[in-house]
Design an enzyme around this catalytic site. Structure first.
Site, PDB file in Angstrom:
ATOM      1  N   ARG A  66      45.526  49.027  40.036  1.00  0.00           N
ATOM      2  CA  ARG A  66      44.352  49.724  40.559  1.00  0.00           C
ATOM      3  C   ARG A  66      44.668  50.609  41.757  1.00  0.00           C
ATOM      4  O   ARG A  66      44.340  51.809  41.765  1.00  0.00           O
ATOM      5  CB  ARG A  66      43.276  48.698  40.986  1.00  0.00           C
ATOM      6  CG  ARG A  66      42.486  48.123  39.839  1.00  0.00           C
ATOM      7  CD  ARG A  66      42.113  46.673  40.145  1.00  0.00           C
ATOM      8  NE  ARG A  66      43.321  45.876  40.060  1.00  0.00           N
ATOM      9  CZ  ARG A  66      43.697  45.263  38.948  1.00  0.00           C
ATOM     10  NH1 ARG A  66      42.936  45.282  37.903  1.00  0.00           N
ATOM     11  NH2 ARG A  66      44.839  44.593  38.890  1.00  0.00           N
ATOM     12  N   THR A  67      45.274  50.028  42.797  1.00  0.00           N
ATOM     13  CA  THR A  67      45.425  50.762  44.061  1.00  0.00           C
ATOM     14  C   THR A  67      46.334  51.972  43.890  1.00  0.00           C
ATOM     15  O   THR A  67      46.029  53.066  44.365  1.00  0.00           O
ATOM     16  CB  THR A  67      45.978  49.813  45.145  1.00  0.00           C
ATOM     17  OG1 THR A  67      45.233  48.599  45.105  1.00  0.00           O
ATOM     18  CG2 THR A  67      45.883  50.424  46.512  1.00  0.00           C
TER      19      THR A  67
ATOM     20  N   ARG B 207      52.449  50.184  50.024  1.00  0.00           N
ATOM     21  CA  ARG B 207      52.199  48.775  49.688  1.00  0.00           C
ATOM     22  C   ARG B 207      53.532  48.056  49.835  1.00  0.00           C
ATOM     23  O   ARG B 207      54.563  48.519  49.329  1.00  0.00           O
ATOM     24  CB  ARG B 207      51.678  48.590  48.275  1.00  0.00           C
ATOM     25  CG  ARG B 207      51.685  47.106  47.892  1.00  0.00           C
ATOM     26  CD  ARG B 207      50.921  46.812  46.675  1.00  0.00           C
ATOM     27  NE  ARG B 207      49.486  46.938  46.888  1.00  0.00           N
ATOM     28  CZ  ARG B 207      48.572  46.477  46.041  1.00  0.00           C
ATOM     29  NH1 ARG B 207      48.952  45.859  44.930  1.00  0.00           N
ATOM     30  NH2 ARG B 207      47.287  46.620  46.270  1.00  0.00           N
TER      31      ARG B 207
END
Ligand code: CP
Length: 318
Positions: free
Chosen positions: A66-67, A116
């Site tokens: 998703r991110t 991330r």
């Protein structure tokens, strides 16, 4: 879409590292900016020129669906050029440090880095090593600010407000960056937050942030307006935290029986990825109370807003 006023003083940060330092006004400003970007995704040509000529790089050292895709698409909708970095096929696999990797990528003329990383503090460290904007897309157990912002956006959209709502975050609080960021954002926006889980996953130490901690989900169900179910973060758990999966599901899994004890308009949220049948029954995940896919849709507008505002602040030399 009406672009926010360039000289608006509410947002002055070129980095978004977490929600801990943000004011309520800043959070509201991001949510309002995201609302104005939502319309772009309804156009036949889903693009605005806000970041034309800018370069955005996704530095992902951990898995993501998703991110990662949401940030890429958000940057593309703002007309930025997007580079995707993969740790496994990069020179970090040969021992290059995060700082050296980032500085080399920045030397190609990058404006925004989205990171991330499995280590808490990696986004802060990166922001001290480079001159460009840095946006935290999740660092260890520490923070996941854009997930929290899209969760706040979704609650505000569905409930019309955040102030005064009773919101439970259920499950593996201890290992969750989403729980930490959600809790901070919700409390700043005036919600009452209850953290629910076994003592090993929802320790009372979290009360210091202003949340209530309870260990029995069934005791609090009737009072809740929003329930955010979390995944057990198996990748971060090194020793057993509950006797068996079956017992966990019995005590903390959310199913039709538990839904029947909630307010009829309760929202059931989950940041994903969902482990169906563990923290959330499949029919609840796909049911009318579930906001799971709406959260993903809203994430796009929220990330467009964050990219736009950080780049705009950087352009003013902040
Ligand atoms: N919610 C979330 O961060 O999902 P991903 O790990 O797929 O990005």
């Amino acid at each position: 879409m009406t672009e926010p006023a360039v000289d608006d003083p509410v947002w002055t940060r070129k980095h978004l590292l977490g929600l801990a330092d943000l004011t309520r006004d800043e959070i509201e400003f991001i949510l309002d900016t995201a609302a104005s970007f939502q319309e772009v995704s309804t156009r036949s040509i889903k693009k605005v020129p806000a970041l034309r000529g800018r370069v955005v790089v996704n530095l992902f050292f951990e898995e993501s669906t998703r991110t990662r895709m949401s940030f890429s698409l958000a940057a593309q909708r703002l007309s930025a050029d997007v580079l995707d970095f993969s740790a496994k096929s990069s020179s970090t696999a040969k021992g290059e440090s995060l700082r050296d990797t980032a500085r080399n990528i920045e030397a190609m003329g990058v404006d925004i880095m989205i990171i991330r990383h499995p280590s808490a503090g990696a986004a802060l460290d990166l922001s001290q090593a480079v001159d460009c904007c840095v946006i935290n897309a999740g660092d260890g157990q520490h923070a996941h600010p854009t997930q929290a912002l899209l969760d706040l956006f979704t609650i505000r959209e569905r409930k019309g407000r955040i102030e005064g709502l009773n919101v439970a975050i259920v499950g593996d609080i201890a290992h969750s960056r989403v729980a930490r960021s959600d809790m901070r954002g919700l409390i700043k926006m005036g919600a009452r937050v209850t953290l629910v889980g076994p003592p090993t996953l929802a320790p009372r130490t979290f009360e210091q942030f202003g949340a209530r901690v309870v260990h029995k989900l069934d005791d609090v169900l009737p009072e809740l307006d929003v329930i955010n179910m979390l995944r057990i973060q198996k990748e971060r758990i090194t020793s057993p935290v509950f006797p068996s999966v079956r017992e966990y599901v019995q005590l903390f899994g959310f199913d039709r029986k538990r839904l029947a004890r909630c307010k009829p308009d309760v929202l059931i949220m989950h940041p994903g990825p969902v482990n169906r049948g563990l923290e959330l029954a499949a029919d609840i995940a796909d049911g009318p109370q579930s906001t799971i896919l709406r959260q993903v849709t809203n994430g796009l507008a929220v990330r467009m807003a964050v990219l736009f505002l950080c780049q705009q602040a950087a352009g003013k030399g902040r």
